[in-house]
Scaffold this motif. Structure first.
Motif, PDB file in Angstrom:
ATOM      1  N   GLY A 228      -6.907  -3.576 -14.580  1.00 46.64           N
ATOM      2  CA  GLY A 228      -6.911  -3.710 -13.131  1.00 46.64           C
ATOM      3  C   GLY A 228      -7.595  -2.542 -12.450  1.00 46.64           C
ATOM      4  O   GLY A 228      -8.274  -1.739 -13.077  1.00 46.64           O
ATOM      5  N   ALA A 229      -7.379  -2.476 -11.130  1.00 43.74           N
ATOM      6  CA  ALA A 229      -8.029  -1.444 -10.331  1.00 43.74           C
ATOM      7  C   ALA A 229      -7.100  -0.950  -9.236  1.00 43.74           C
ATOM      8  O   ALA A 229      -6.291  -1.709  -8.701  1.00 43.74           O
ATOM      9  CB  ALA A 229      -9.310  -1.992  -9.705  1.00 43.74           C
ATOM     10  N   VAL A 230      -7.244   0.322  -8.934  1.00 48.73           N
ATOM     11  CA  VAL A 230      -6.586   0.890  -7.767  1.00 48.73           C
ATOM     12  C   VAL A 230      -7.549   0.684  -6.597  1.00 48.73           C
ATOM     13  O   VAL A 230      -8.698   1.116  -6.657  1.00 48.73           O
ATOM     14  CB  VAL A 230      -6.290   2.395  -7.947  1.00 48.73           C
ATOM     15  N   GLU A 231      -7.082  -0.010  -5.583  1.00 49.60           N
ATOM     16  CA  GLU A 231      -7.870  -0.157  -4.364  1.00 49.60           C
ATOM     17  C   GLU A 231      -7.562   1.046  -3.481  1.00 49.60           C
ATOM     18  O   GLU A 231      -6.396   1.308  -3.169  1.00 49.60           O
ATOM     19  CB  GLU A 231      -7.518  -1.443  -3.626  1.00 49.60           C
ATOM     20  N   VAL A 232      -8.590   1.776  -3.111  1.00 48.62           N
ATOM     21  CA  VAL A 232      -8.442   2.930  -2.234  1.00 48.62           C
ATOM     22  C   VAL A 232      -9.093   2.554  -0.904  1.00 48.62           C
ATOM     23  O   VAL A 232     -10.253   2.156  -0.874  1.00 48.62           O
ATOM     24  CB  VAL A 232      -9.137   4.183  -2.821  1.00 48.62           C
ATOM     25  N   VAL A 233      -8.341   2.675   0.163  1.00 47.54           N
ATOM     26  CA  VAL A 233      -8.889   2.438   1.498  1.00 47.54           C
ATOM     27  C   VAL A 233      -8.851   3.775   2.222  1.00 47.54           C
ATOM     28  O   VAL A 233      -7.774   4.291   2.535  1.00 47.54           O
ATOM     29  CB  VAL A 233      -8.096   1.371   2.280  1.00 47.54           C
TER      30      VAL A 233
ATOM     31  N   ILE B  97      -3.476   3.456  -0.902  1.00 45.22           N
ATOM     32  CA  ILE B  97      -3.870   2.893  -2.187  1.00 45.22           C
ATOM     33  C   ILE B  97      -2.957   1.725  -2.553  1.00 45.22           C
ATOM     34  O   ILE B  97      -1.824   1.635  -2.094  1.00 45.22           O
ATOM     35  CB  ILE B  97      -3.864   3.951  -3.320  1.00 45.22           C
ATOM     36  N   CYS B  98      -3.495   0.853  -3.411  1.00 43.18           N
ATOM     37  CA  CYS B  98      -2.758  -0.327  -3.855  1.00 43.18           C
ATOM     38  C   CYS B  98      -3.221  -0.689  -5.268  1.00 43.18           C
ATOM     39  O   CYS B  98      -4.411  -0.653  -5.557  1.00 43.18           O
ATOM     40  CB  CYS B  98      -3.044  -1.482  -2.898  1.00 43.18           C
ATOM     41  N   TRP B  99      -2.276  -1.037  -6.149  1.00 41.98           N
ATOM     42  CA  TRP B  99      -2.610  -1.473  -7.503  1.00 41.98           C
ATOM     43  C   TRP B  99      -2.920  -2.964  -7.492  1.00 41.98           C
ATOM     44  O   TRP B  99      -2.174  -3.767  -6.926  1.00 41.98           O
ATOM     45  CB  TRP B  99      -1.460  -1.200  -8.459  1.00 41.98           C
ATOM     46  N   ARG B 100      -4.033  -3.329  -8.141  1.00 38.09           N
ATOM     47  CA  ARG B 100      -4.444  -4.729  -8.241  1.00 38.09           C
ATOM     48  C   ARG B 100      -4.641  -5.070  -9.725  1.00 38.09           C
ATOM     49  O   ARG B 100      -5.700  -4.821 -10.280  1.00 38.09           O
ATOM     50  CB  ARG B 100      -5.718  -4.960  -7.454  1.00 38.09           C
ATOM     51  N   GLU B 101      -3.597  -5.608 -10.327  1.00 33.07           N
ATOM     52  CA  GLU B 101      -3.647  -5.965 -11.736  1.00 33.07           C
ATOM     53  C   GLU B 101      -4.674  -7.071 -11.952  1.00 33.07           C
ATOM     54  O   GLU B 101      -4.755  -8.023 -11.164  1.00 33.07           O
ATOM     55  CB  GLU B 101      -2.269  -6.412 -12.216  1.00 33.07           C
ATOM     56  N   ASN B 102      -5.473  -6.935 -13.011  1.00 28.76           N
ATOM     57  CA  ASN B 102      -6.502  -7.912 -13.388  1.00 28.76           C
ATOM     58  C   ASN B 102      -7.477  -8.226 -12.251  1.00 28.76           C
ATOM     59  O   ASN B 102      -8.025  -9.318 -12.179  1.00 28.76           O
ATOM     60  CB  ASN B 102      -5.862  -9.212 -13.889  1.00 28.76           C
ATOM     61  N   PHE B 103      -7.700  -7.277 -11.381  1.00 28.25           N
ATOM     62  CA  PHE B 103      -8.596  -7.455 -10.238  1.00 28.25           C
ATOM     63  C   PHE B 103     -10.014  -7.726 -10.707  1.00 28.25           C
ATOM     64  O   PHE B 103     -10.538  -7.015 -11.564  1.00 28.25           O
ATOM     65  CB  PHE B 103      -8.578  -6.190  -9.374  1.00 28.25           C
ATOM     66  N   GLU B 104     -10.620  -8.776 -10.172  1.00 29.07           N
ATOM     67  CA  GLU B 104     -11.991  -9.110 -10.533  1.00 29.07           C
ATOM     68  C   GLU B 104     -12.953  -8.311  -9.656  1.00 29.07           C
ATOM     69  O   GLU B 104     -13.061  -8.569  -8.458  1.00 29.07           O
ATOM     70  CB  GLU B 104     -12.235 -10.607 -10.369  1.00 29.07           C
ATOM     71  N   LEU B 105     -13.609  -7.370 -10.261  1.00 25.46           N
ATOM     72  CA  LEU B 105     -14.521  -6.482  -9.540  1.00 25.46           C
ATOM     73  C   LEU B 105     -15.906  -7.116  -9.504  1.00 25.46           C
ATOM     74  O   LEU B 105     -16.670  -7.015 -10.445  1.00 25.46           O
ATOM     75  CB  LEU B 105     -14.586  -5.113 -10.235  1.00 25.46           C
TER      76      LEU B 105
ATOM     77  N   ALA C  17       3.123   1.031 -11.239  1.00 22.12           N
ATOM     78  CA  ALA C  17       2.601  -0.317 -11.455  1.00 22.12           C
ATOM     79  C   ALA C  17       1.495  -0.314 -12.504  1.00 22.12           C
ATOM     80  O   ALA C  17       1.392  -1.227 -13.336  1.00 22.12           O
ATOM     81  CB  ALA C  17       2.095  -0.898 -10.138  1.00 22.12           C
ATOM     82  N   GLN C  18       0.664   0.729 -12.499  1.00 18.34           N
ATOM     83  CA  GLN C  18      -0.397   0.834 -13.497  1.00 18.34           C
ATOM     84  C   GLN C  18       0.185   1.002 -14.898  1.00 18.34           C
ATOM     85  O   GLN C  18      -0.265   0.357 -15.846  1.00 18.34           O
ATOM     86  CB  GLN C  18      -1.306   2.033 -13.192  1.00 18.34           C
ATOM     87  N   ILE C  19       1.164   1.855 -15.024  1.00 21.09           N
ATOM     88  CA  ILE C  19       1.835   2.081 -16.314  1.00 21.09           C
ATOM     89  C   ILE C  19       2.461   0.778 -16.801  1.00 21.09           C
ATOM     90  O   ILE C  19       2.341   0.423 -17.978  1.00 21.09           O
ATOM     91  CB  ILE C  19       2.899   3.195 -16.210  1.00 21.09           C
TER      92      ILE C  19
ATOM     93  N   TYR D  24       0.854  -1.185   0.000  1.00 21.97           N
ATOM     94  CA  TYR D  24       0.000   0.000   0.000  1.00 21.97           C
ATOM     95  C   TYR D  24       0.886   1.228   0.000  1.00 21.97           C
ATOM     96  O   TYR D  24       1.914   1.269   0.679  1.00 21.97           O
ATOM     97  CB  TYR D  24      -0.920   0.028   1.230  1.00 21.97           C
ATOM     98  N   GLU D  25       0.472   2.190  -0.778  1.00 24.27           N
ATOM     99  CA  GLU D  25       1.130   3.486  -0.795  1.00 24.27           C
ATOM    100  C   GLU D  25       0.286   4.397   0.102  1.00 24.27           C
ATOM    101  O   GLU D  25      -0.916   4.547  -0.115  1.00 24.27           O
ATOM    102  CB  GLU D  25       1.170   4.007  -2.235  1.00 24.27           C
ATOM    103  N   ILE D  26       0.898   4.953   1.111  1.00 21.55           N
ATOM    104  CA  ILE D  26       0.186   5.796   2.078  1.00 21.55           C
ATOM    105  C   ILE D  26       0.082   7.211   1.515  1.00 21.55           C
ATOM    106  O   ILE D  26       1.092   7.851   1.225  1.00 21.55           O
ATOM    107  CB  ILE D  26       0.920   5.826   3.437  1.00 21.55           C
ATOM    108  N   LEU D  27      -1.160   7.690   1.355  1.00 22.33           N
ATOM    109  CA  LEU D  27      -1.385   9.053   0.861  1.00 22.33           C
ATOM    110  C   LEU D  27      -1.618  10.042   1.991  1.00 22.33           C
ATOM    111  O   LEU D  27      -1.279  11.215   1.884  1.00 22.33           O
ATOM    112  CB  LEU D  27      -2.567   9.079  -0.101  1.00 22.33           C
TER     113      LEU D  27
END
Length: 151
Positions: free
Chosen positions: A85-90, A13-21, A142-144, A4-7
């Motif tokens: 994929g998706a960026v997971e935001v907590v 936030i965290c990158w989740r490649e091919n995340f099944e939403l 990671a997204q790029i 997780y990248e702390i904002l």
């Protein structure tokens, strides 16, 4: 590897490649759009450059949101779309997702400033950090990396 990248104190936030939403809240759909020179599309809102995208409207599919937002913000049409994929935001303990797509430029129409975006531009990937300062962040990088796998 999960990281997780702390904002802020209340947001990570965290990158989740091919995340099944599946049955997950998503608040944004954005696109990494590349032209035939493999330059990436960015847009400017006042002083800030970013990747084009936005919030889904009621009843829209993810792809409908992507197409609408790219037309509204950048006046482009796309093809060869692929969910990457998706960026997971907590935020404050609640998770939601921001979906990301790869796409190829189909047509670049004359730019019309109808919404919040005042400029669009295609830039070489090696120059991306000149425009988007957080492009060096772990999550954005990671997204790029996920997007360029489809070039």
């Amino acid at each position: 590897m999960e990281y997780y990248e702390i904002l802020s104190e209340n947001c990570k936030i965290c990158w989740r490649e091919n995340f099944e939403l599946v049955n997950k809240k998503h608040t944004q759909v954005s696109g990494y759009v590349f032209n035939d020179k493999n330059q990436i599309l960015i847009v400017r809102n006042d002083k800030t450059w970013t990747i084009p995208g936005g919030h889904p409207e009621a009843g829209e599919t993810h792809l409908e949101t992507l197409h609408r937002e790219l037309m509204e913000e950048a006046c482009v049409t796309i093809c060869k779309e692929k969910y990457i994929g998706a960026v997971e935001v907590v935020e404050n303990g609640e998770a939601y997702y921001q979906l990301r797509y790869f796409a190829r430029l189909q047509q670049e129409l004359p730019f019309k400033q109808e919404w919040e975006i005042c400029e669009r531009k295609f830039v070489d990937l090696e120059n991306l950090t000149d425009y988007i300062k957080w492009a060096n962040g772990k999550t954005f990088k990671a997204q790029i990396e996920s997007a360029i796998k489809h070039l």
